[in-house]
Design an enzyme around this catalytic site. Structure first.
Site, mmCIF file in Angstrom:
data_model
loop_
_atom_site.group_PDB
_atom_site.id
_atom_site.type_symbol
_atom_site.label_atom_id
_atom_site.label_comp_id
_atom_site.label_asym_id
_atom_site.label_seq_id
_atom_site.Cartn_x
_atom_site.Cartn_y
_atom_site.Cartn_z
ATOM 1 N N ASP A 17 -50.275 -115.810 -47.748
ATOM 2 C CA ASP A 17 -50.198 -115.593 -46.299
ATOM 3 C C ASP A 17 -51.561 -115.505 -45.585
ATOM 4 O O ASP A 17 -51.819 -114.530 -44.851
ATOM 5 C CB ASP A 17 -49.389 -114.319 -46.000
ATOM 6 N N LYS A 117 -41.868 -118.849 -46.597
ATOM 7 C CA LYS A 117 -40.949 -117.773 -46.994
ATOM 8 C C LYS A 117 -40.620 -116.910 -45.785
ATOM 9 O O LYS A 117 -41.381 -116.863 -44.824
ATOM 10 C CB LYS A 117 -41.569 -116.928 -48.105
ATOM 11 N N CYS A 162 -47.373 -108.346 -49.500
ATOM 12 C CA CYS A 162 -47.014 -109.651 -50.059
ATOM 13 C C CYS A 162 -47.799 -110.010 -51.317
ATOM 14 O O CYS A 162 -47.255 -110.651 -52.222
ATOM 15 C CB CYS A 162 -47.133 -110.724 -48.987
HETATM 16 C C1 VGL Z 1 -46.496 -109.340 -44.882
HETATM 17 C C2 VGL Z 1 -45.409 -107.655 -43.786
HETATM 18 C C3 VGL Z 1 -44.537 -108.563 -43.223
HETATM 19 C C4 VGL Z 1 -47.602 -109.732 -45.798
HETATM 20 C C5 VGL Z 1 -45.630 -110.250 -44.346
HETATM 21 O O1 VGL Z 1 -48.004 -110.908 -45.804
HETATM 22 O O2 VGL Z 1 -48.083 -108.837 -46.537
HETATM 23 N N1 VGL Z 1 -46.365 -108.040 -44.604
HETATM 24 N N2 VGL Z 1 -44.669 -109.864 -43.507
#
Ligand code: VGL
Ligand code: ZN
Length: 211
Positions: A17, A117, A162
């Site tokens: 991410d 995702k 994540c």
């Molecule tokens: C994430 C919270 C919500 C992350 C993604 O990438 O850690 N955290 N969505």
């Protein structure tokens, strides 16, 4: 710290991410998150296999506090699949915040797979391997096995969500897992008896994740 020669064709770099919304100025900013982007791009050059994940939620996603009247961001709610933290709206499909940070472009260019995702409106997906129901696979394990990968090297955002959940599921699916903490940054939610970083690290150590 690992040298270049320590990575082999059996290693995959999993870049979690690396998106604008998780960097300063973004909707769910991780402090200093942008500082790991260029280093990750350089690191990616040492890997035969690179996977980049992209948090990719439809508008109105069930993990958004805005979808739960009376609830606020960072509250926890009980979902059919278990406890779920509520987040500010972030990484909405097609939005600028869902784009990759420009400094990580080199890693995205090297990626053999860009894995999106969190698209199921009813279930969040922190992990690159399973949705938060811990049952629905993303297909990543099969992809990695088909490539002959045996170890996942994980970097990116956020360390305590994540990245950690992906590392835990890498172990669950039979991969060795190494988190390069220098290339991660954490959200860092405080909690009595252990904040999100402490909880994540305890779980990772117990699961045999190398930090
Ligand atoms: C994430 C919270 C919500 C992350 C993604 O990438 O850690 N955290 N969505
Ligand atoms: Zn998300």
């Amino acid at each position: 710290m690992k040298d270049a020669d320590d990575y082999t064709a059996e290693d995959a770099l999993i870049v979690v991410d690396p998106q604008r919304d998780f960097c300063p100025g973004g909707a769910l900013a991780v402090a200093d998150g942008d500082s790991v982007m260029a280093p990750i791009a350089a690191l990616a050059e040492q890997f035969r296999h690179v996977v980049v994940t992209q948090d990719w939620h439809p508008a109105g996603h069930s993990s958004f506090a805005s979808s739960h009247p009376g609830r606020r961001a960072f509250d926890t709610v009980r979902m059919p699949y278990g406890e779920q933290v509520l987040w500010p709206d972030h990484c909405v499909q097609g939005s600028a915040g869902a784009d990759f940070h420009p400094d990580v472009a080199g890693a995205v260019a090297r990626a053999g797979l860009i894995l999106r995702k969190g698209a199921n409106p009813a279930v969040d997906s922190y992990s690159a391997f399973y949705e938060n129901d811990k049952t629905t696979p993303t297909g990543l394990a099969g992809y990695l096995r088909d490539k002959g990968v045996r170890r996942c090297v994980l970097v990116g955002l956020a360390y305590d969500f994540c990245v950690a959940w992906s590392a835990l599921d890498a172990r669950r699916d039979g991969f060795a897992a190494l988190v390069l903490t220098r290339y991660t940054r954490a959200i860092g939610m405080p909690a009595p008896g252990g904040g999100s970083v402490e909880v994540a690290e305890a779980a990772m150590r117990a699961a045999g994740v190398h930090l």
